[in-house]
Design a protein around this motif. Structure first.
Motif, PDB file in Angstrom:
ATOM      1  N   LEU A  11       0.838  -1.203   0.000  1.00 51.21           N
ATOM      2  CA  LEU A  11       0.000   0.000   0.000  1.00 51.21           C
ATOM      3  C   LEU A  11       0.870   1.249   0.000  1.00 51.21           C
ATOM      4  O   LEU A  11       0.649   2.174  -0.788  1.00 51.21           O
ATOM      5  CB  LEU A  11      -0.938   0.012   1.207  1.00 51.21           C
ATOM      6  CG  LEU A  11      -1.724   1.302   1.427  1.00 51.21           C
ATOM      7  CD1 LEU A  11      -2.685   1.569   0.273  1.00 51.21           C
ATOM      8  CD2 LEU A  11      -2.463   1.240   2.754  1.00 51.21           C
ATOM      9  N   MET A  12       1.876   1.276   0.850  1.00 57.99           N
ATOM     10  CA  MET A  12       2.748   2.442   0.935  1.00 57.99           C
ATOM     11  C   MET A  12       3.520   2.647  -0.372  1.00 57.99           C
ATOM     12  O   MET A  12       3.733   3.783  -0.784  1.00 57.99           O
ATOM     13  CB  MET A  12       3.718   2.300   2.112  1.00 57.99           C
ATOM     14  CG  MET A  12       3.008   2.201   3.463  1.00 57.99           C
ATOM     15  SD  MET A  12       1.821   3.528   3.744  1.00 57.99           S
ATOM     16  CE  MET A  12       2.918   4.768   4.329  1.00 57.99           C
ATOM     17  N   LYS A  13       3.884   1.567  -1.040  1.00 56.40           N
ATOM     18  CA  LYS A  13       4.564   1.684  -2.330  1.00 56.40           C
ATOM     19  C   LYS A  13       3.632   2.341  -3.346  1.00 56.40           C
ATOM     20  O   LYS A  13       4.045   3.220  -4.105  1.00 56.40           O
ATOM     21  CB  LYS A  13       4.999   0.308  -2.818  1.00 56.40           C
ATOM     22  CG  LYS A  13       5.743   0.338  -4.121  1.00 56.40           C
ATOM     23  CD  LYS A  13       6.175  -1.053  -4.532  1.00 56.40           C
ATOM     24  CE  LYS A  13       6.860  -1.000  -5.883  1.00 56.40           C
ATOM     25  NZ  LYS A  13       7.243  -2.319  -6.359  1.00 56.40           N
ATOM     26  N   THR A  14       2.375   1.945  -3.346  1.00 58.16           N
ATOM     27  CA  THR A  14       1.394   2.544  -4.250  1.00 58.16           C
ATOM     28  C   THR A  14       1.204   4.021  -3.932  1.00 58.16           C
ATOM     29  O   THR A  14       1.135   4.855  -4.829  1.00 58.16           O
ATOM     30  CB  THR A  14       0.047   1.807  -4.151  1.00 58.16           C
ATOM     31  OG1 THR A  14       0.254   0.431  -4.479  1.00 58.16           O
ATOM     32  CG2 THR A  14      -0.983   2.396  -5.088  1.00 58.16           C
ATOM     33  N   LEU A  15       1.149   4.376  -2.663  1.00 56.22           N
ATOM     34  CA  LEU A  15       0.945   5.764  -2.248  1.00 56.22           C
ATOM     35  C   LEU A  15       2.185   6.626  -2.433  1.00 56.22           C
ATOM     36  O   LEU A  15       2.083   7.851  -2.433  1.00 56.22           O
ATOM     37  CB  LEU A  15       0.516   5.822  -0.779  1.00 56.22           C
ATOM     38  CG  LEU A  15      -0.821   5.191  -0.421  1.00 56.22           C
ATOM     39  CD1 LEU A  15      -1.064   5.292   1.077  1.00 56.22           C
ATOM     40  CD2 LEU A  15      -1.954   5.806  -1.195  1.00 56.22           C
ATOM     41  N   SER A  16       3.339   6.015  -2.616  1.00 59.50           N
ATOM     42  CA  SER A  16       4.581   6.794  -2.641  1.00 59.50           C
ATOM     43  C   SER A  16       4.796   7.593  -3.920  1.00 59.50           C
ATOM     44  O   SER A  16       5.670   8.450  -3.958  1.00 59.50           O
ATOM     45  CB  SER A  16       5.785   5.871  -2.410  1.00 59.50           C
ATOM     46  OG  SER A  16       5.989   5.033  -3.525  1.00 59.50           O
ATOM     47  N   HIS A  17       4.023   7.366  -4.945  1.00 54.03           N
ATOM     48  CA  HIS A  17       4.153   8.121  -6.193  1.00 54.03           C
ATOM     49  C   HIS A  17       3.470   9.481  -6.014  1.00 54.03           C
ATOM     50  O   HIS A  17       2.285   9.544  -5.677  1.00 54.03           O
ATOM     51  CB  HIS A  17       3.503   7.338  -7.336  1.00 54.03           C
ATOM     52  CG  HIS A  17       3.771   7.911  -8.674  1.00 54.03           C
ATOM     53  ND1 HIS A  17       3.101   9.000  -9.157  1.00 54.03           N
ATOM     54  CD2 HIS A  17       4.646   7.531  -9.637  1.00 54.03           C
ATOM     55  CE1 HIS A  17       3.544   9.275 -10.362  1.00 54.03           C
ATOM     56  NE2 HIS A  17       4.485   8.399 -10.674  1.00 54.03           N
ATOM     57  N   PRO A  18       4.173  10.593  -6.228  1.00 56.02           N
ATOM     58  CA  PRO A  18       3.592  11.925  -5.961  1.00 56.02           C
ATOM     59  C   PRO A  18       2.300  12.206  -6.723  1.00 56.02           C
ATOM     60  O   PRO A  18       1.361  12.772  -6.155  1.00 56.02           O
ATOM     61  CB  PRO A  18       4.693  12.896  -6.391  1.00 56.02           C
ATOM     62  CG  PRO A  18       5.945  12.107  -6.382  1.00 56.02           C
ATOM     63  CD  PRO A  18       5.565  10.684  -6.669  1.00 56.02           C
ATOM     64  N   LYS A  19       2.213  11.801  -7.977  1.00 54.60           N
ATOM     65  CA  LYS A  19       1.005  12.093  -8.761  1.00 54.60           C
ATOM     66  C   LYS A  19      -0.178  11.260  -8.274  1.00 54.60           C
ATOM     67  O   LYS A  19      -1.301  11.749  -8.195  1.00 54.60           O
ATOM     68  CB  LYS A  19       1.247  11.852 -10.259  1.00 54.60           C
ATOM     69  CG  LYS A  19       2.288  12.780 -10.851  1.00 54.60           C
ATOM     70  CD  LYS A  19       1.847  14.229 -10.777  1.00 54.60           C
ATOM     71  CE  LYS A  19       2.855  15.127 -11.467  1.00 54.60           C
ATOM     72  NZ  LYS A  19       2.476  16.514 -11.481  1.00 54.60           N
ATOM     73  N   ARG A  20       0.084   9.994  -7.934  1.00 50.35           N
ATOM     74  CA  ARG A  20      -1.004   9.169  -7.385  1.00 50.35           C
ATOM     75  C   ARG A  20      -1.488   9.742  -6.064  1.00 50.35           C
ATOM     76  O   ARG A  20      -2.683   9.771  -5.786  1.00 50.35           O
ATOM     77  CB  ARG A  20      -0.533   7.729  -7.191  1.00 50.35           C
ATOM     78  CG  ARG A  20      -0.526   6.920  -8.455  1.00 50.35           C
ATOM     79  CD  ARG A  20      -0.412   5.447  -8.176  1.00 50.35           C
ATOM     80  NE  ARG A  20       0.872   5.055  -7.641  1.00 50.35           N
ATOM     81  CZ  ARG A  20       1.902   4.640  -8.357  1.00 50.35           C
ATOM     82  NH1 ARG A  20       1.816   4.556  -9.672  1.00 50.35           N
ATOM     83  NH2 ARG A  20       3.021   4.285  -7.772  1.00 50.35           N
ATOM     84  N   LEU A  21      -0.558  10.212  -5.259  1.00 48.54           N
ATOM     85  CA  LEU A  21      -0.921  10.804  -3.977  1.00 48.54           C
ATOM     86  C   LEU A  21      -1.781  12.048  -4.176  1.00 48.54           C
ATOM     87  O   LEU A  21      -2.784  12.244  -3.479  1.00 48.54           O
ATOM     88  CB  LEU A  21       0.346  11.129  -3.186  1.00 48.54           C
ATOM     89  CG  LEU A  21       0.207  11.402  -1.710  1.00 48.54           C
ATOM     90  CD1 LEU A  21      -0.552  10.302  -0.990  1.00 48.54           C
ATOM     91  CD2 LEU A  21       1.574  11.588  -1.084  1.00 48.54           C
TER      92      LEU A  21
END
Length: 96
Positions: A11-21
């Motif tokens: 989950l944190m890997k998925t959230l770590s992308h600035p644009k996705r965040l």
């Protein structure tokens, strides 16, 4: 505990992308179309669509069709809570 740690790490890997965040933070406020998200994040619609496809595959967002538009929303309350915490901690205006 190991299994939980692995799920949270993904989950944190998925959230770590600035644009996705940025996309997810905008979805905390409610449903949005690709066009709305593109305007709010200063991204091209194609880039937003690619990120939304990944977020949908990961189970973080869901869709709803309204006439010709597809609206995206957060699909996990735990992620909404986490994003709320991050916003309050790092993005909210400091008290005057």
């Amino acid at each position: 505990m190991t299994e939980t740690a692995e799920r949270v790490a993904l989950l944190m890997k998925t959230l770590s992308h600035p644009k996705r965040l940025l996309i997810l933070c905008n979805l905390v406020e409610g449903e949005r179309s690709v066009g709305d998200l593109a305007r709010l994040t200063a991204m091209r619609e194609t880039a937003v669509s690619q990120q939304l496809a990944l977020l949908r595959r990961e189970g973080l967002v869901a869709t709803r069709r309204e006439a010709q538009s597809i609206l995206y929303r957060l699909d996990r309350p735990d992620v909404a809570s986490l994003l709320g915490f991050l916003y309050a901690t790092y993005c909210a205006d400091p008290p005057a």
